[in-house]
Design a protein around this motif. Structure first.
Motif: not given
Length: 380
Positions: A6-11, A27-32, A35-41, A117-118
């Motif tokens: 959640e902290k990563i997503v907020e950042r 693909g402008k969003v980095k995999p790192t 991942q947190p975005l998709l995991l949250k979704v 996702v990962r």
């Protein structure tokens, strides 16, 4: 873990405008970050799914179990493994591969691969997994000796999944058991590696089919067809045939590239004779024809004498495998008790270890046997 995500997503929301869907698609969003975005979704979606809803989601072509008893599949795996020469190491591969493994090596569309996702994807082709392990083992050999000619021989039985639609009438399913074999090594000249290894693979599969006859299966009219995928690629270029046209026509059972390109040669032949060699120079390079002629001269005649019950020929108009194989390849078909013919084995040389190791001298032969397809359609 939840708080960290959640902290990563907020950042990410603070530092980047992820509301722009185009950023994700391009693909402008980095995999790192992704991942947190998709995991949250998916975490959010999963919370909304009730246990009673699972039956509805379970009843689809990707999650339904295989319709063959597991004991039968395991028993047939035993028949296969008992036919494999000792030089082949049987390994249990992981269920996933690095994201892009299939599309970067074999040109399989990412749309037909189950991406996760990962930054991984579910195995769609077990030979891809074996090739990665072959490359890893060859790399270690090359560290000890940059000119090492020691082979790496691997095999596995694995359940694969592909997303394209299959015809149930033909016995194909979205997830299926596949027996795969890979041999990796180094070019030693004069087609020695290529001919020796392709002969080994073919003999392995013939042995499997022969051993299965003593069980509950029976394959008739076994046919081994040799080809070189560069022949089809040359014809497409020289005859100015669009690859898109070929893709649309490949599904037609009676499609013949030679007819389509007005090639005045037989598309199938039992023998590469002098007439074919002379006439073929109009359409193919001498090197291509020589490849098949050497196949006939150095291994086909021997295979015929060892396996008189098997038909051996050349399929010069083969198009299956364009973008996958790079040269010499083969296919094994057989008919069941109802007279229906099925493609059971497909194999050929690829450039995957050359790409993985950055070494043009590397050679890789891959092949696969539709073990589940065989069990489903070849009972006595």
């Amino acid at each position: 873990m939840k708080k960290v995500t959640e902290k990563i997503v907020e950042r990410i929301f603070k530092e980047r405008s992820v509301s722009n869907i185009q950023d994700l698609v391009e693909g402008k969003v980095k995999p790192t970050e992704l991942q947190p975005l998709l995991l949250k979704v998916y975490e959010t979606f999963a919370k909304k799914i009730r246990a009673i809803d699972l039956i509805k989601y379970y009843n689809n072509r990707f999650t339904n179990p295989c319709d063959i008893d597991q004991k039968e599949i395991v028993n047939f795996d035993s028949i296969i493994l008992n036919s494999v020469p000792e030089k082949f190491s049987s390994i249990e591969i992981a269920p996933v591969l690095p994201l892009g493994s299939n599309s970067s090596l074999s040109k399989i569309s990412q749309k037909n691969v189950l991406s996760a996702v990962r930054n991984v994807e579910v195995v769609a082709d077990a030979t891809i997994a074996l090739s990665l392990e072959c490359a890893t083992r060859r790399a270690k050999l090359l560290q000890l000796n940059p000119r090492s000619v020691k082979d790496v021989n691997l095999c596995t039985s694995h359940r694969c999944i592909r997303l394209q639609q299959f015809s149930k009438k033909l016995g194909f399913t979205p997830h299926f058991k596949l027996f795969a074999v890979c041999t990796a090594g180094r070019d030693i000249g004069n087609m020695e590696f290529e001919l020796e290894k392709i002969k080994e693979h073919i003999q392995l599969y013939i042995s499997v089919l022969e051993q299965s006859k003593s069980s509950t299966y029976d394959a008739n009219n076994v046919t081994v067809s040799f080809s070189d995928i560069q022949i089809a690629e040359n014809i497409i270029v020289n005859q100015d045939i669009g690859k898109d046209n070929i893709k649309h026509l490949t599904q037609a059972r009676n499609f013949d590239l030679f007819d389509f390109g007005s090639i005045m040669l037989p598309s199938r032949t039992d023998k590469i004779d002098s007439i074919l060699i002379t006439a073929g120079e109009k359409y193919f390079s001498k090197q291509l024809i020589n490849s098949l002629f050497q196949t006939q001269k150095r291994i086909l005649e021997d295979l015929k004498s060892c396996h008189p019950q098997v038909v051996f020929n050349f399929d010069l108009s083969r198009i299956a495998g364009i973008g996958y194989y790079t040269g010499l390849c083969f296919k094994i078909t057989a008919k069941n008790k109802n007279g229906l013919e099925f493609p059971l084995v497909d194999g050929g040389f690829t450039d995957w270890t050359q790409k993985l190791l950055g070494n043009k001298k590397e050679r890789l032969l891959t092949s696969g046997f539709g073990s589940e397809l065989f069990c489903r359609n070849f009972k006595k």
